[in-house]
Design a protein around this motif. Sequence first.
Motif, short mmCIF file in Angstrom:
data_model
loop_
_atom_site.label_atom_id
_atom_site.label_comp_id
_atom_site.label_asym_id
_atom_site.label_seq_id
_atom_site.Cartn_x
_atom_site.Cartn_y
_atom_site.Cartn_z
N ASP A 261 0.81 -1.16 0.04
CA ASP A 261 -0.06 -0.01 -0.13
C ASP A 261 1.19 1.44 0.05
N ASP A 262 2.10 1.04 0.77
CA ASP A 262 3.00 2.36 0.71
C ASP A 262 3.46 2.68 -0.67
N MET A 263 3.69 1.50 -1.43
CA MET A 263 4.42 1.73 -2.72
C MET A 263 3.40 2.01 -3.76
N ASN A 264 1.95 2.02 -3.46
CA ASN A 264 0.89 2.43 -4.27
C ASN A 264 0.94 3.85 -4.01
N THR A 265 1.51 4.51 -3.05
CA THR A 265 1.16 6.04 -2.62
C THR A 265 2.16 6.86 -3.24
N VAL A 266 1.71 7.97 -3.70
CA VAL A 266 2.34 8.91 -4.50
C VAL A 266 3.39 9.55 -3.91
N GLY A 267 4.67 9.86 -4.19
CA GLY A 267 5.82 10.41 -3.42
C GLY A 267 7.03 9.75 -3.58
N PRO A 268 8.13 10.32 -3.12
CA PRO A 268 9.58 9.72 -3.13
C PRO A 268 9.39 8.65 -2.18
N LYS A 269 10.47 7.49 -2.52
CA LYS A 269 10.90 6.47 -1.87
C LYS A 269 12.39 6.34 -1.62
N ASP A 270 12.73 5.69 -0.88
CA ASP A 270 14.15 5.60 -0.59
C ASP A 270 14.71 4.23 -0.04
N GLN A 271 16.02 3.91 -0.14
CA GLN A 271 16.42 2.83 0.28
C GLN A 271 15.69 1.47 -0.14
N CYS A 272 15.49 1.34 -1.59
CA CYS A 272 14.77 0.52 -2.16
C CYS A 272 15.52 -0.79 -2.47
N HIS A 273 14.69 -1.87 -2.42
CA HIS A 273 15.36 -3.40 -2.78
C HIS A 273 13.99 -4.24 -3.07
N SER A 274 14.43 -5.33 -3.81
CA SER A 274 13.62 -6.27 -4.06
C SER A 274 12.82 -6.81 -2.94
N ASN A 275 11.43 -6.84 -3.04
CA ASN A 275 10.55 -7.27 -1.89
C ASN A 275 10.65 -8.90 -2.08
N GLU A 276 11.56 -9.41 -1.42
CA GLU A 276 12.01 -10.87 -1.29
C GLU A 276 10.91 -11.75 -0.78
N THR A 277 9.63 -11.24 -0.11
CA THR A 277 8.73 -12.15 0.24
C THR A 277 7.41 -11.84 -0.43
N SER A 278 7.55 -11.26 -1.61
CA SER A 278 6.34 -10.77 -2.59
C SER A 278 5.71 -12.13 -2.86
N ALA A 279 4.30 -11.97 -2.93
CA ALA A 279 3.46 -13.11 -3.30
C ALA A 279 3.28 -13.46 -4.75
N TYR A 280 3.74 -12.30 -5.58
CA TYR A 280 3.58 -12.14 -7.05
C TYR A 280 4.77 -12.39 -7.86
N LEU A 281 5.80 -11.92 -7.16
CA LEU A 281 7.14 -11.79 -8.16
C LEU A 281 8.24 -12.75 -7.17
N MET A 282 9.18 -13.36 -8.17
CA MET A 282 10.26 -14.34 -7.87
C MET A 282 11.24 -13.68 -6.84
N PRO A 283 11.84 -13.97 -5.71
CA PRO A 283 12.95 -13.41 -5.08
C PRO A 283 14.00 -13.40 -5.74
N ILE A 284 14.83 -12.32 -5.63
CA ILE A 284 15.99 -12.18 -6.41
C ILE A 284 17.10 -13.32 -5.80
N ALA A 285 17.21 -13.45 -4.36
CA ALA A 285 17.99 -14.56 -3.77
C ALA A 285 17.82 -15.87 -4.53
N GLY A 286 16.47 -16.16 -4.79
CA GLY A 286 16.42 -17.57 -5.32
C GLY A 286 17.09 -17.84 -6.57
N TYR A 287 17.37 -16.63 -7.55
CA TYR A 287 17.86 -17.03 -8.77
C TYR A 287 19.32 -16.94 -8.86
N VAL A 288 19.95 -16.25 -7.75
CA VAL A 288 21.54 -16.24 -7.83
C VAL A 288 22.12 -17.70 -7.65
#
Length: 466
Positions: A261-288
């Motif tokens: 919900d925060d990511m859907n909110t208009v405005g700047p974001k900082d210290q961004c990284h992969s959402n490794e617990t996402s229900a919809y996208l693969m985690p980066i750590a799993g690919y390495v």
Amino acid sequence: MRLFMFTCMACTLALTGCGGDDDCCVVPIDAPTVPIDSEPDPAYEEVARVPVVINRDLDLLFVIDDSPSMLDKQTNLKNSFPAFINELNTLEGGLPNVHIGVVTPDLGTKAALDAVAGPGIGSGPGSCSGNGKSGNLQTNGSTLLTGVFISDTKNTDGTRTTNYTGSLASAFAAIASVGASGCGFEQQIEAAKRALNNNPANAGFMRPNASLGIVFVTDEDDCSASHTTLFGSDTTTLGPLQSFRCTRFGVQCTVGGNTTDDMNTVGPKDQCHSNETSAYLMPIAGYVPFFQGLKTDPTNVLVAALIGSSTPVAVELRTPPGGGTPLSALAHSCTYNGANGAEVGDPGVRIEQFAKQFARNTVASVCSQDLSAPLVDFARHMRGLVGDTCLTKAIATPFDCMVHEEVGAAQTALPACNGGASSTNKPCYELITDPASCSTTQHLKLVVQRNAAPAPTAVVVARCRL
């Protein structure tokens, strides 16, 4: 484990005394070593990673975005590719024995963890259906080469065997012309995996004993889906069916974006990284582990990326192309003037994070009409893959470096040689100028003096202040 730092207080690049027939000059490195912690110091950047056994076989996989915003960037890549090849050609012995292939991130609506693809999305350019291009190598119908990838290898008599006609740059331009009608939900990392995971359509491309370079060229972030529900019609949960879903559910920002919900909110974001617990996208750590496991030595895998700058990250409201109510969208992180006007790139947060999991990695902005400089940088890193000892970057003076030798997980610090080849403090290292072989402005290469042969799997690593 402790490493050692040396600081050369007297070295300058205004070297004299390199007369006669000598091509190289030894840079005096006389300072004592000082112990430091084994954790990499961010003030020092890796400038050389050299295997002691030279392997001239190099497989290069280019993952080139074919979505509707990419035509100008593909043209820039093709126009700058000769600079990449010229840099590889300066390697001692000439061009490595290369296989070069191209895939696109268009996997349709097929997700990694689901057996079948989801329903199609849209029609025309940017639409998604089925398995897309499935990670298969692309030739775009070109008659310049035989097979689905470029092969250019050196024979024992010095001649080369190739499977294409004309120049290497022309052959690459043909297979890199992947167009701009591919799926707008780009799955760059998953496409690379499908290309290299025993894909029968790509048989023969990846040689067991070759080093591997993977190059991403894209103006949007990775959207490697775990489940086809990401592409579904549930707008209540996922929001409008557009690629912003990839950001909302695939990226997490400590500042301004801790939740979806925060990511859907208009405005700047900082210290961004992969959402490794996402229900919809693969985690980066799993690919390495998959990609590192393609080679016996994980340092024989290099990941390079031409992407939208990973910062700044911000969400804005943007009117859809067909008009209507403005929707949440990822703000562009870089822009440039292309052949047909303004061109943009979006933050490549996940791709950059993926690249930096590898000992050999390099990342640059795709937002430039002239991509020669980053491609030359990529080629310098790839030269190191095959055993080249030239530093990949110019370093600060006085020289301030840390050098060690890796054999598996073990690391042994190497001190600076005191007096060049006559040093009794071996193994030790020197920095030597070699204008004939090394293309950086300083022409520096790393040389190790030894009394005994090293382990055949040893790799020498230099980290220096820039």
